[in-house]
Design a protein around this motif. Structure first.
Motif, mmCIF file in Angstrom:
data_model
loop_
_atom_site.group_PDB
_atom_site.id
_atom_site.type_symbol
_atom_site.label_atom_id
_atom_site.label_comp_id
_atom_site.label_asym_id
_atom_site.label_seq_id
_atom_site.Cartn_x
_atom_site.Cartn_y
_atom_site.Cartn_z
ATOM 1 N N LEU A 73 37.237 3.504 17.267
ATOM 2 C CA LEU A 73 36.338 4.465 16.608
ATOM 3 C C LEU A 73 36.135 4.146 15.123
ATOM 4 O O LEU A 73 35.012 4.105 14.623
ATOM 5 C CB LEU A 73 36.855 5.897 16.794
ATOM 6 C CG LEU A 73 36.813 6.431 18.239
ATOM 7 C CD1 LEU A 73 37.512 7.781 18.339
ATOM 8 C CD2 LEU A 73 35.374 6.532 18.741
ATOM 9 N N MET B 224 32.543 -2.726 22.294
ATOM 10 C CA MET B 224 31.879 -1.514 21.805
ATOM 11 C C MET B 224 30.823 -1.831 20.762
ATOM 12 O O MET B 224 29.817 -1.145 20.655
ATOM 13 C CB MET B 224 32.906 -0.514 21.281
ATOM 14 C CG MET B 224 33.672 0.153 22.400
ATOM 15 S SD MET B 224 32.552 0.893 23.647
ATOM 16 C CE MET B 224 33.329 0.350 25.156
ATOM 17 N N ASN C 76 39.733 5.037 23.295
ATOM 18 C CA ASN C 76 38.738 5.124 22.229
ATOM 19 C C ASN C 76 39.316 5.077 20.816
ATOM 20 O O ASN C 76 38.695 4.484 19.927
ATOM 21 C CB ASN C 76 37.874 6.381 22.402
ATOM 22 C CG ASN C 76 37.056 6.341 23.673
ATOM 23 O OD1 ASN C 76 37.170 5.388 24.451
ATOM 24 N ND2 ASN C 76 36.246 7.347 23.905
ATOM 25 N N ALA D 235 31.274 9.638 21.137
ATOM 26 C CA ALA D 235 32.447 9.352 21.966
ATOM 27 C C ALA D 235 33.512 10.385 21.657
ATOM 28 O O ALA D 235 33.497 11.017 20.601
ATOM 29 C CB ALA D 235 32.978 7.956 21.675
#
Ligand code: MYA
Length: 429
Positions: free
Chosen positions: A395, A368, A391, A385
Motif C-alpha cells: 500500500l 500491483m 495488501n 484496497a
C-alpha cells in the motif's frame, strides 16, 4: 470512563480507534442484543477464552414458514432479478438511497450489470432477494439480499449466506424497518438450512471478527481534487500532486496478460493455495471462480477485470490479480457526476511460498504497479484496497493513502476469536 472503556474494547477488537463514532454498549443495541452475535463484553473478557463455534442451535421445525408481519401500508415482495424491470427498481433504490460517506459527498452507484454479478452468484435463490413495497403505489422502498457462500473460518467451513445491499428509503429511516428486514432474511436462510451468515458494515455493531481500513490510490488526481475527494497537501501544488501519481503507459511484468477461460484451473489452484494462508476465506468452486473472475460477455458495462502472469519459459501461471468497477455518484458537483473507482479484488502469487518475505513484497509491488497501470488505462479515477490479504506489503510503496473509512466484518450465529492472520474477504460494499 465508560466511554474510555468502550473505546478500549473496540480498539482491542480492531486495532483501530473508532474515533468515538458509533460506540454504544450492548444494552444500547435494542435489536442486536436479541440476536445470536457475540457481545462486546464477551470479547473484553479475553479473546483467549473464545472457542470458535455456533452460538445458537436452530430447530428448522420451529422456524416460521411465513414472512413476519410487515408495517401497515407496506408489503413483502420477492424480487425476480431475471426480470430487467425489477433489477432496474433495485438499481434505482440503491442509486438514490444506498451508502454515502459521512459528509454525504459520494454515494455508491452499483450498475445493473454489477447487481447481476453480485446477486446472481452460483447457487443464488430469488427468495433471498427480499424487497418491501408501499402497498398503495407499489414503489420499492427497501431491500436486503443474500447469496450462498462456503466460508472457512480457521479450520471450520461454514455454509453461509452473505448478506448485502440492505437499504431503506431515506424517508423511512429510523423507524426500525432494518431489524424487520434482517429478521426476514434470517428466516429465509434458516428455512434453507443455512444457519450462519457473513456481512460487512461500515458502522461498529456487536461484534466484528475483523476490521479493515480503506486505502485509496489516486489515478486521476486532478479530478479527485475537483470533486473534493483528494486534498491538496499544504506546501504542495496541483502540478506536483499530478506528477506524484503519474503512471507509465505500459506494464512491466513479463508474461502478464488478460485471464482467459483456459487459465481458470491454474489460477483457481493458485488462489486456493494462497488463501490457505488466511484465517478466513471463501472456499471457491470452479463455477464460482469463473463467475467472480471472468468478465461476462453479455453485460453492458464491464464489471470485473482479471489478469494472469504466464511464465514465458515454463508456461505456468505464476500470478493472478483482479479488480472490479464500482462508480460513486458525486453529490452536487457542477463539473463531475461520477467517480470511477476500481476495487482490488482477489490475487495470488507463487512468491507467497518463498521463504523470504522480501521476495513476496517485491513481487506484489511489481504486480500491483502493473495493476494500477491497467486500471489507469481503463480510465478509472481511483484505485481502492483494504488492509486484508497481503495488501499492507504494497500500500505505502504504491502511494495509497489511508481513507477515513473502516470496514467491519461480522459473522451471524458464529463465535470466533478475532482474526489476526489475514482474511481474504473481498471488498464488499
Ligand atoms: S451494509 C450497508 C447498509 N446500507 C446502508 O448503509 C445504506 C444507507 N442506509 C440505510 O439504508 C439505512 O440507514 C439502514 C438502516 C437500512 C442501513 N447492518 O431501521 P432502523 C441497526 C446491521 O431504525 P435505519 C449491508 O448491507 C441499528 O444498529 N444493522 O435504522 C450489510 C439498529 O439496531 P440496534 C444495522 O437507519 C447488512 C437498527 O438497525 C445497520 O432506518 C447486514 C436501526 O434500525 C446495518 N448496516 O436503517 C445486515 N444499520 O438498535 C445484518 C443499522 O440494535 C445481517 N442497523 O443498534 C445479519 C445476518 C442475517 C442472515 C442470517 C442467516 C443465518
Amino acid at each position: 470512563e465508560q466511554a474510555m472503556r468502550k473505546m478500549n474494547v473496540s480498539e482491542l477488537l480492531t486495532g483501530l480507534a473508532t474515533g468515538g463514532k458509533n460506540v454504544k454498549d450492548m444494552a444500547g443495541h435494542a435489536f442486536w442484543k436479541t440476536q445470536p452475535v457475540p457481545s462486546f463484553e464477551e470479547l473484553a473478557r479475553g479473546k483467549d477464552k473464545i472457542v470458535d463455534g455456533e452460538i445458537k442451535k436452530i430447530d428448522v421445525e420451529k422456524v416460521s414458514k411465513e414472512p413476519s408481519q410487515m408495517y401497515p401500508g407496506f408489503e413483502w415482495v420477492t424480487m425476480d432479478l431475471k426480470d430487467e424491470k425489477q433489477l432496474e427498481e433495485v438499481y434505482d433504490l440503491l442509486s438514490n438511497h444506498y451508502v454515502e460517506d459521512t459528509e454525504a459527498m459520494f454515494r455508491f452507484k452499483y450498475s445493473p450489470s454489477f447487481l447481476n454479478w453480485a446477486l446472481k452468484a452460483p447457487g443464488w435463490r430469488k427468495e433471498w432477494h427480499v424487497g418491501v413495497r408501499a402497498t398503495a403505489s407499489k414503489k420499492l422502498v427497501a431491500f436486503i439480499s443474500g447469496i450462498p457462500v462456503e466460508l472457512r473460518v480457521r479450520k471450520n467451513t461454514l455454509h453461509c449466506s452473505e448478506i448485502n445491499f440492505l437499504c431503506v428509503h431515506k424517508k423511512l429511516r429510523s423507524k426500525r424497518l432494518a431489524p424487520v428486514l434482517i429478521k426476514e432474511i434470517t428466516r429465509r436462510c434458516y428455512v434453507e438450512n443455512v444457519f450462519q451468515a457473513i456481512y460487512t458494515v461500515g458502522n461498529l455493531l456487536p461484534t466484528p471478527v475483523s476490521t479493515c481500513r480503506y486505502f485509496h490510490r489516486p489515478l486521476n488526481w486532478e479530478k479527485l481534487w475537483e470533486v473534493g475527494f483528494s486534498p491538496l497537501p499544504q506546501g504542495s501544488t496541483k502540478q506536483r500532486q499530478v506528477l506524484k501519481y503519474k503512471l507509465p503507459d505500459k506494464t512491466s511484468t513479463l508474461g502478464l496478460r488478460i485471464m482467459e477461460p483456459k487459465d481458470v484451473d491454474a489460477a483457481l489452484e493458485l488462489l486456493k493455495r494462497y488463501l490457505e494462508r488466511m484465517d478466513m476465506a471463501q472456499v471457491f468452486s470452479k463455477e464460482e471462480f469463473e463467475h467472480w473472475m471472468l468478465p461476462s460477455k453479455e453485460v453492458k458495462e464491464q464489471v470485473v477485470w482479471s489478469y494472469v502472469v504466464e511464465d514465458p519459459q515454463s508456461k505456468k501461471i505464476t500470478d493472478f490479480f483482479s479488480f472490479y468497477n464500482l462508480e460513486s455518484t458525486v453529490i452536487g458537483n457542477k463539473k463531475h457526476d461520477v467517480v470511477k473507482a476500481a476495487y482490488l479484488f482477489y490475487y495470488a502469487t507463487e512468491a507467497a511460498w518463498d521463504q523470504d518475505k522480501a521476495a513476496l513484497k517485491a513481487r506484489l509491488n511489481k504486480l500491483m504497479k502493473d495493476c494500477l497501470i491497467l486500471a489507469n488505462n481503463a480510465d478509472f479515477d481511483v484505485f481502492n484496497a483494504l488492509t486484508l490479504l497481503d495488501n499492507p506489503l504494497f500500500l505505502e510503496e504504491q502511494k495509497f493513502g489511508a481513507g477515513d473509512g473502516s470496514l467491519h466484518y461480522y459473522l451471524y450465529n458464529y463465535r470466533a476469536a478475532p482474526l489476526g492472520g489475514g482474511i481474504d474477504m473481498r471488498n464488499r460494499p
